[in-house]
Design an enzyme around this catalytic site. Sequence first.
Site, PDB file in Angstrom:
ATOM      1  N   GLY A  61      -3.413 -53.026 -35.761  1.00 31.24           N
ATOM      2  CA  GLY A  61      -3.992 -52.824 -34.427  1.00 31.24           C
ATOM      3  C   GLY A  61      -3.623 -51.466 -33.856  1.00 31.24           C
ATOM      4  N   HIS A 110      32.933 -87.326 -26.612  1.00 30.86           N
ATOM      5  CA  HIS A 110      34.036 -87.268 -27.578  1.00 30.86           C
ATOM      6  C   HIS A 110      33.712 -88.174 -28.757  1.00 30.86           C
ATOM      7  CE1 HIS A 110      38.087 -87.084 -29.166  1.00 30.86           C
ATOM      8  NE2 HIS A 110      38.061 -88.401 -29.287  1.00 30.86           N
ATOM      9  N   LYS A 121       2.616 -60.621 -41.863  1.00 32.80           N
ATOM     10  CA  LYS A 121       2.700 -62.082 -41.789  1.00 32.80           C
ATOM     11  C   LYS A 121       3.083 -62.542 -40.396  1.00 32.80           C
ATOM     12  CE  LYS A 121       3.999 -62.833 -46.559  1.00 32.80           C
ATOM     13  NZ  LYS A 121       5.031 -63.248 -47.472  1.00 32.80           N
TER      14      LYS A 121
END
Length: 493
Positions: free
Chosen positions: A115, A465, A38
């Site tokens: 491959g 802040h 996948k």
Amino acid sequence: MSETLYDLAIIGAGPGGYHAAIRAAQYGAKVALIEKSKLGGTCLNWGCIPTKALYASAHLIEQIREAEEFGVEVSEIKPNFAKAVERKNKVVEELVNGIGQLENAWKNDVYKGFGKVFGGDINSGFEISIQGEKDVEIMAKRVIIATGSSPALIPAFNIDHDKILTSDDILDPNFKTVPEKLLIIGAGVIGCEFANIFATFGSKVTMLEFLPSPIATEEPMIVKPLQKKFESLGIEILTSMNVISVENTGSGVKAITCSADVPRDQIDGAEKSIFEADLCLVSIGRAKESEFLGLEKLGIETVRGAIKVDPKTLETSAKGIYAIGDVTGGIMLAHVASYEGDVAVANALASIGGFPVSEMKTDYSIVPATIFTSPNIGSVGLRRKMAKDHGIDVIMGQFPYQSLGKAKCMGEEDGFLMVLAEKNTHRIVGASCIGAEAPELISEIALAMKHGLSVHDVGETIHSHPTISEMVLEACEAVVGKAIHKKGRPIFH
Ligand code: NAI
């Protein structure tokens, strides 16, 4: 033989390979991306992403358990692991599809199949076979191998994918079980992340670790609070344990251990302990996926399965073929594989010529690492022991979450950030953090380190802040006695 001659063929479409394919296309290269399973590889399908999706569910349960304190009455909490898994599957599917769409958008040819480089060289191009639904052969001027790793299997652990599992089995889209008792072998990154998730969903978790400490790669000061938190979740971590065997008993699993101090040849006569559970997760590291790629024929050297590369250029011993990511046995992290993809693509395309890119050399001096337990852990650069081993004199500053306004508002008061700076220059050389958003905080420090900044540079940067990022500001200031919200040593330069 296909007529198409690619500039670059990439074998493996994990975070190393799919990233490299897109980067190469950005430079204008014609790219073939080959994947046997996948798109997204381990990271997207069986690793980082699915565990983080499950972690998000576990973290939410934890937050809901504290809801009353925040003024929200919850009458009943019913964790539903099967639902969490469905959500995880959806997250994975969407991201995997997204990778496919990106590769398409960059006009990369994605081949589904196994491959193998079966011939050729840097001058004539490489011949690659792809065995899949239909067998195809292509040619490419350069090749990048990015085939990754898979869970390490030890015969004595009898991994049967039924009751004795790997992380791949647990992250399978159909795995929806919360075992009453879960045994985890290996208290490294994977073991700890799963222990956290399953304990929160209701499993009684026992971890067996060979070393004297869990996640031994992190600062001992950071690991201690995690151990304490795990204790409060009922997770038992047994260290210095040598797991001799694991077996499926039919109704559950049984592991036999002895002390890790017992020499190998005395194991038979050593005192044993038995641990029983419903399921066992084996998470003892990962093995490199370098078999059947045709490496020997091309003269590519491997060491215990890891493809040997030039550490600076990532070229293998066969000119024109590069390797990146877990298969090289280097730092086995998704983001390192992607970075190595950049380096290998640059070097491959620069060696062809005609692309707007020049050669690159790797630099691993700043690699952030993250662990998604609750609390989260993040680290970058040197730990104190490493600094000592390298003969670097460091000073340390620490800042606790409980002293930060934003953390208090969020109810995230556990943990602290520690920053290490070189004693003479005050240049930041490392940081470790346990607590809310630790991995995000570490990213700011990684950037500061990449640019050689000192704790003063960070201290003089206005931080918004109230934010959790103020942890970085205060911890850097604490190094030189300047943290405002913590009484420390007096200011010194
Ligand atoms: P790991 O190397 O982090 O931990 C394996 C642990 O198993 C070690 O503590 C080791 O001492 C212990 N061990 C090995 N053999 C044993 C035995 N026979 N009995 C008992 N304990 C034993 O490997 P892990 O957790 O499998 O992770 C694999 C790779 O995946 C790592 O490189 C990790 O960095 C990466 N990863 C990264 C994540 C992240 O960035 N958040 C998440 C998950 C994995």
